[in-house]
Each structure stands twice: as C-alpha cells, then as structure tokens.
Scaffold this motif. Structure first.
Motif: not given
Length: 493
Positions: A482-490
């Motif tokens: 499982x690969x999980x990434x969180x990126x700021x929307x702005x």
C-alpha cells in the motif's frame, strides 16, 4: 529508558560533590554546636545556614550538570555555588574556632567573614538576576555593580581589620592591616551599598513582574520568591533563641528560598529549551513553506515554458519541416538529398521538442486534467498486466506542483505494482481529505524485509516532500503493498 537514565546519572554524579560537601560541612558544624561543652550556640539565625547550604548547593549542582550554555544560567550556577558553600562553612568554622583543635585560629578568621558569602550574594545580585540570570535591561548593570561592591566591601571589612577577631576575641586577625576604624567605616559603607543593591533588586523584581504577561510563569515565580524572602527576613529579625518555634520558623523560611529558586531555574531552563524547539519548528515551517513556494514557481514556469515550446517553437519547426518536404518533391530543386537531410533533422527537432514538453509537464494533464490524464496513462499498463481500478473523487483547484506530484506518484506506484509485485489487482483512489489523498494498493507479494529503497520510491517520497506532503509505503495483510500520499490541495503560505 535505561540509556536515558544512565545519561542523566552520568551528567549528575560529578556535581553531586557540591551538595555532598555542603551536607558534610553542615553535619560537622551541627555536631560541633550540639556537643559544645559550653552549650549549644546554634540559635534561630544560625539555623538558616543549614537549608541555604544544602538547598543552594543542590540547585547549583543541578544547573552545572546540564552544562549550561545560556549566559544567564551560568551566572546563576556561580552565584548559587558561592551561596551554598559560603553558608555551609559558617557552622563548622565557628565550631572549630571554639575548640582546642589545631587550626582553630584559622577557623576563627574564616568564621569572621564567611557568613557574608551565604547571604550577601543573594541580596547584592541574587534579586537582580532572578529568575533567569539576566538583568531587566542593559541600564541595570550599575545596580549589579553596586551590589557586588557592597558584598566585596562588607566581606573585606570582616576579614581584614587588625586586632582581635569580632566573633572570637581570643584570636588576632592573622591577615589584618590598616586602621580598625577605617575598616569599620568601610563595613558601614559596604552594608549600605548592599542594602541599596537589595532595594534595586526588589525594584528589578517589580519591573520583571510588570513586564511579564498576566498569569504567566514569571509572575508566579516572582511572587513565590518574594514570599519566601519575606519569611527569611522575618526569621532573621527575630532575636536569637532556643525556642523550638523560632528555630522551626527559621528552617522553614530558609528552606522555602532555595526550593523556590530551584523550581524557577528548572522552569526557566525548560522554557528556554521549549523556546528553542519552538523556534526550530518555526524555522523548519518557514523553510518548508519557502520550498513549496519555489517548487510551485518552478512548475508554473515549466507550464509557461511548455506552452511556449508547444505553441510557438513546435509549430514553427513543423512548418519548416513541411516546407522542406514540399521542396524535396519538386523536380527543379537543387540537391534533393540535402533537402531530405534537413527535413529529417527538423523532424528530429520537433520530436525533441515534444519530448522536452512531456518532461516538463505531461501533456495529458493540460488537456484532460488529473483524472483524465491518469485514465489515459494507466490504460496501456493493464493490457498485459493486472487489472487496475481507478477512482478519482472531486478535487478542488490544485497548484501545478501538487497536480504533477499526484500524477507522478500514482504512475510510479502503479508501474511498480505492474512490473515487480506480481499482482492480480491494483486499486487506485485519489480523494480530498484536507488535501489530496493518494492511495495505491495491490495484492502482490508485498515488500521484502531486506529491501533497499530504489530510485522510484525515493522519487515518490521526494515529490511528496517538496510540496509539503508526506508518503508512506508498507506491506499489507495478507499480501500486497500500500502506497499512501497526502499532498496539500493548495499552497498554505
């Protein structure tokens, strides 16, 4: 846990010599006083030296054991070392001087002045430096100079007058010189300067109290110290007595002083460390924000550059290539071979421009958006590989950097699953969770225990980091990755 405790003991034990020495000296003095054949001479005021000696030497040891870097803490460490040891020598020196043991004359001389080192430093500069070791401001240095001068003059006036010693008249001062009357005047001046320094110290406490935020730590520390100091003054002003109540009051008052000071010093030390951590966190946050800003500007510049190449240089080269192909077909052209080579070179240039444009930013992102670009790019991967299920929820407008990062992370994770995981099914889900949440999961063989992150994994992690996001890769049960990434929307600058 054991390592931390060992480090603490290793830092503390050399400095335990300070409270150990103070305790030994006080114990010797108490033994001499309580067993004196002429009667116990330890009265209410003398009892004050016991907690001052043990308490302040312990506080000093605690400060020294931290190897204090701030100048304020080092000042307090020196001050409390002098106070603790000065108070510790008072009782044994006086008791030794009353005995017939060799060295009693020297002990009598020490007893005549060492008392001033127990109380005078607290009055002269202790109030000014409390609770963090710093004066209220640069203009307060004269106040510190007054207190130090008073302390030194008072000590000298007790240690250097010629003739019989004040507290032990059967001994003459072994180092006395000058006029006794002059030293008496100096003692009066020294006491006056010391009291002036103490008064200025009280004013300094008031200034620090008023400058401190309401309900803050400093106000509580100043209030506690003031109460403890008032108790000491009351105990010291009582007449010498063997009354148990008087002695207990002296002990309680003198104990409250080092306890209050020690608590304040530890508190300020922790506050200083917390401030350092908060400052470091702010710098890290500013650095991260600056990095995101640079990355966004880079991606925006790549968008502009791609547009210029795709819409400007690309069509121009294509037009030149088309013209050369038409010229090649004309029978009246000079050397058709040269024209053909030029046309082929232009065609290669057009292909290179397209390659550069795709490297700057995937063409599908501009034409189809993130969901469409992923659909178009994933479709070829599953023709001869595992089945890929793609779900892209509604997303807010994304910066170019975040959009590219999300696309590259998904494609790298899916490519790894197709090529290396021996998976049958890959699920891709892109959603909004206070940012872009990317999840890629497969049912393959998972991660090897001895794996070394390759270029692909490092690249995904770097892409998440540079936009202020985070990425995790883990094995799942019963099998898969499982690969999980969180990126700021702005950009949250």
């Amino acid at each position: 846990m054991s390592t931390s405790r060992g480090a603490t003991v290793a830092a503390w034990w050399p400095w335990l010599a300070l409270p150990a020495l103070a305790t030994g000296l006080v114990s010797a003095g108490l033994a001499l006083g309580l067993t004196d054949p002429d009667g116990n001479w330890i009265k209410g005021e003398a009892w004050v030296n016991v907690p001052l000696a043990i308490g302040f030497s312990t506080v000093a040891a605690g400060i020294w054991s931290t190897r204090p870097h701030p100048v304020g803490l080092r000042r307090l460490a020196v001050l409390y070392t002098v106070v603790g040891l000065g108070a510790a020598f008072v009782l044994p020196a006086h008791g030794w001087a009353r005995s017939d043991v060799a060295g009693d004359a020297f002990a009598a001389w020490v007893s005549n002045w060492v008392w001033s080192l127990g109380a005078a430093p607290l009055l002269g500069v202790g109030l000014l430096l409390y609770p963090d070791g710093h004066l209220p401001g640069r203009r307060w240095w004269p106040a510190a100079a007054i207190g130090l001068t008073g302390m030194a003059t008072l000590t000298a006036s007790a240690a250097l007058p010629p003739g019989p010693l004040a507290d032990h008249t059967k001994f003459d001062n072994p180092v006395g010189f000058g006029s006794r009357g002059l030293w008496e005047v100096a003692g009066g001046v020294g006491f006056g300067l010391l009291m002036l320094g103490a008064a200025l110290g009280v004013v300094a406490l008031v200034v620090k109290f008023r400058r401190a935020p309401t309900g803050g730590d400093v106000r509580g520390q100043v209030g506690g110290f003031s109460l403890a100091g008032a108790l000491v003054v009351v105990a010291a002003s009582l007449p010498e007595s063997d009354d148990v109540t008087t002695n207990l009051l002296a002990l309680a008052a003198a104990t409250a002083l080092p306890v209050t000071v020690g608590a304040a010093v530890v508190r300020h030390s922790l506050l200083d460390q917390r401030a350092d951590v908060e400052g470091l966190n702010r710098r890290v946050k500013d650095l991260s924000a600056s990095r995101r800003h640079i990355v966004n500007e880079r991606e925006e510049e790549r968008v502009r550059l791609r547009r210029d190449l795709h819409d400007g240089l690309g069509p121009s080269l294509a037009a030149i290539g088309l013209g050369l192909r038409q010229l090649e077909q004309r029978k009246d052209a000079g050397d058709n071979g040269v024209v053909r080579e030029l046309a082929d070179e232009v065609q290669r240039a057009v292909s290179e421009v397209r390659r550069i444009c795709d490297g700057l930013r995937p063409a599908a992102l501009n034409e189809l958006g993130l969901a469409g670009a992923l659909t178009e790019s994933i479709e070829p991967l599953q023709r001869f590989g595992p089945r890929v299920t793609l779900t892209v929820d509604a997303l807010p407008p994304l910066t170019p950097a975040v959009e590219v990062a999300a696309f590259r992370i998904v494609m790298e994770a899916v490519t790894n699953a197709v090529r290396h995981a021996d998976a049958q099914h890959v699920q891709v889900h892109v959603a909004y969770d206070d940012g872009v949440a990317v999840n890629v999961a497969d049912d393959g063989r998972g991660l090897a225990d001895d794996r070394v992150p390759g270029v692909g994994l490092r690249g995904m992690s770097d892409r998440a980091d540079e936009v202020g996001g985070r990425l995790t890769v883990r094995s799942t049960a019963p099998a898969g990755t499982a690969v999980h990434a969180w990126l700021p929307a702005a950009d949250h600058d």
